[in-house]
Scaffold this motif. Sequence first.
Motif, mmCIF file in Angstrom:
data_model
loop_
_atom_site.group_PDB
_atom_site.id
_atom_site.type_symbol
_atom_site.label_atom_id
_atom_site.label_comp_id
_atom_site.label_asym_id
_atom_site.label_seq_id
_atom_site.Cartn_x
_atom_site.Cartn_y
_atom_site.Cartn_z
ATOM 1 N N ASP A 318 -2.293 -13.783 12.851
ATOM 2 C CA ASP A 318 -1.149 -14.375 12.152
ATOM 3 C C ASP A 318 -1.718 -15.263 11.055
ATOM 4 N N ASP A 326 -0.396 -10.196 11.340
ATOM 5 C CA ASP A 326 -0.825 -9.414 10.183
ATOM 6 C C ASP A 326 -2.093 -8.640 10.536
ATOM 7 N N ARG A 340 0.518 -7.435 5.438
ATOM 8 C CA ARG A 340 1.316 -8.613 5.782
ATOM 9 C C ARG A 340 2.571 -8.171 6.523
ATOM 10 N N ASN A 341 2.753 -8.752 7.700
ATOM 11 C CA ASN A 341 3.889 -8.425 8.552
ATOM 12 C C ASN A 341 5.141 -9.099 7.996
ATOM 13 N N PHE A 347 5.250 -3.743 7.454
ATOM 14 C CA PHE A 347 4.113 -4.337 6.763
ATOM 15 C C PHE A 347 4.139 -3.998 5.270
#
Length: 622
Positions: A318, A326, A340-341, A347
């Motif tokens: 994270d 992520d 990137r989540n 993503f």
Amino acid sequence: MSEPSKENLDLQDDELVPEDDAVIGRAVRRSLIALAVIAVLGALAFFLVRRPPAAGPEKAIAAAPPQTREAPASGPPEVRFTDITQQAGIDFVHTNGAYGMKLLPETMGGGAAFFDFDGDGDQDLLLVDSSTWPGQSAPAERSTPRLYRNDGTGRFTDATAAAGLAGVSLYGMGPAVGDYDGDGDPDLYLTAVGEGRLLRNQGGVFEDVTRQAGVAGSPDDWSTCAAFFDADNDGRLDLFVCNYVRWSREIDLKLDYRLTGIGRAYGPPNNYEGTWPRFYRNRGDGTFEDVSAASGVQVANPATGKPAAKALGVAPVDADGDGWMDLLVANDTAPNFFLRNQGNGRFVETGTESGLAFDRMGNATGAMGVDAAHYRNDADLAFVIGNFANEMTSLYVAQGDPSLFADEAIPEGIGAPSRQTLKFGIFFFDYDLDGRLDLLQANGHLEQEINQVDPSQQYRQPAQLFWNAGPEARQTFAAVPAASMGDLAKPLVGRGAAYADIDRDGDLDVFITQPGDRPLLLRNDQALGHHWLRVKLVGSGGNREAIGARVTLTAGGGITQTRQVMPTRSYLSQCELPVTFGLGKTAKVDSLMIRWPGDGGEERVENVPVDREVVVEQGKGR
């Protein structure tokens, strides 16, 4: 994996595939150059001559000089690592099937995992084996993964057959560990040339459930790194599987890479097509849904529409502290991905704008192992990536902004010492328990004859250990002299690397694999009198192992250390789940805060003792 120098490599030009990385790089360069300038701003100007780029912008980016700091009062402490492989009962020899044809997978495996498969509190050891090639003479005994049970003192016995693994045969690469069904027993996923395998742990006995779970992948896959983590915060572990290149024996032989004066060679991935990673969402009923395309993890090259990934390492973390995990994906000779989540398991790839796609000169590197940590004991996350020979290890550090990183390998002290070696396994760990994360990288070349064409290179190379000298030092990391490392300084063909406290003495021991050879189990024999604390978390719901949790310890006058519960580290390997904090001479913990995965909230643990392992159950305290 990068490539031999041009003067040493003969390649038939008419057999280059259309997706050659250099061609792709030129096609997309105009669209990436502006973002690349932002991404690498603040990095130190690269001072070494490098081989021609595989992909990426053409121009180097000028950067500000590093901050000057005072030199440390003393150098690395005397900490010796002792080879106990044989006396510990590890009699494994990796099978890679090499028979003179120099097929690329032969030099890439295999990985290892420390995990407690039988629930007795000790760190057991799994070794992933490969196999002979079809049509070659069969070995006397079929190659299978090997599982060793730890008795708690660092002595191991072979538990492969008793654990149901004797019938598992594949050309294996590495493991991923995670309790995907939430029953309290850690399960396994094995990556391979061909289909992967999901092995469900039922009370210490593993059952192959690959087909019913829906995670086999394709017979044409070559999967490498893999990770269990909760991508959508539903309390269940999902599965991310990286693939390397589109490979077959026929493609390998057709490309026909050669070293001048030697003959066939293990070729670089530049002229192999890339591949898609696979992402499986856990449905919670023992099966997974393939959401690879819908989730955004399948990144295409904008110029060709072809897969852009050539992945060998993945670091789930994270990165921005928003509660969503992520992914940093280390791609070999192709730009790295920073996925990137966005929430709900989707993503967006931001590697270039985040400064993580290329090196400080704007080139893609031969990226392999990867890890993530707060090694400065501050808020800035760092990623480390082990690269090919004549490429420095990359050390990307957040620049006060979790979305912007710069490569600080040179000012932090690991750039120049790491340039010559060929790096695979790599991880942060506090080997001397002084409260600062150090760095280890396992090294070794691909070609046994490399010294004949490049006198600066050796096939067997010693591992490198970098001591963290702390914030007062001129450079954070100092290379530990070989004379102070014990058997860790032995020249090896290093590949997978992992750590665990195998003998319950508080310090972290090391395991390094070799392709087609015996591994090394290295006991940490530090005797510095430093205090320590190990923390094992038990989560609620489906994520019983609390993978993705963040543990923050404050001690010693306000010094804060942060660890993430994440077994996926290094190269094709998994480290133990308990997190270890070194305390140095400090004998008291001021505070211990746990941020549970997803929306599990934060929990403060009071009255924490030192020099032992504590177990914290979510919602119940210690």
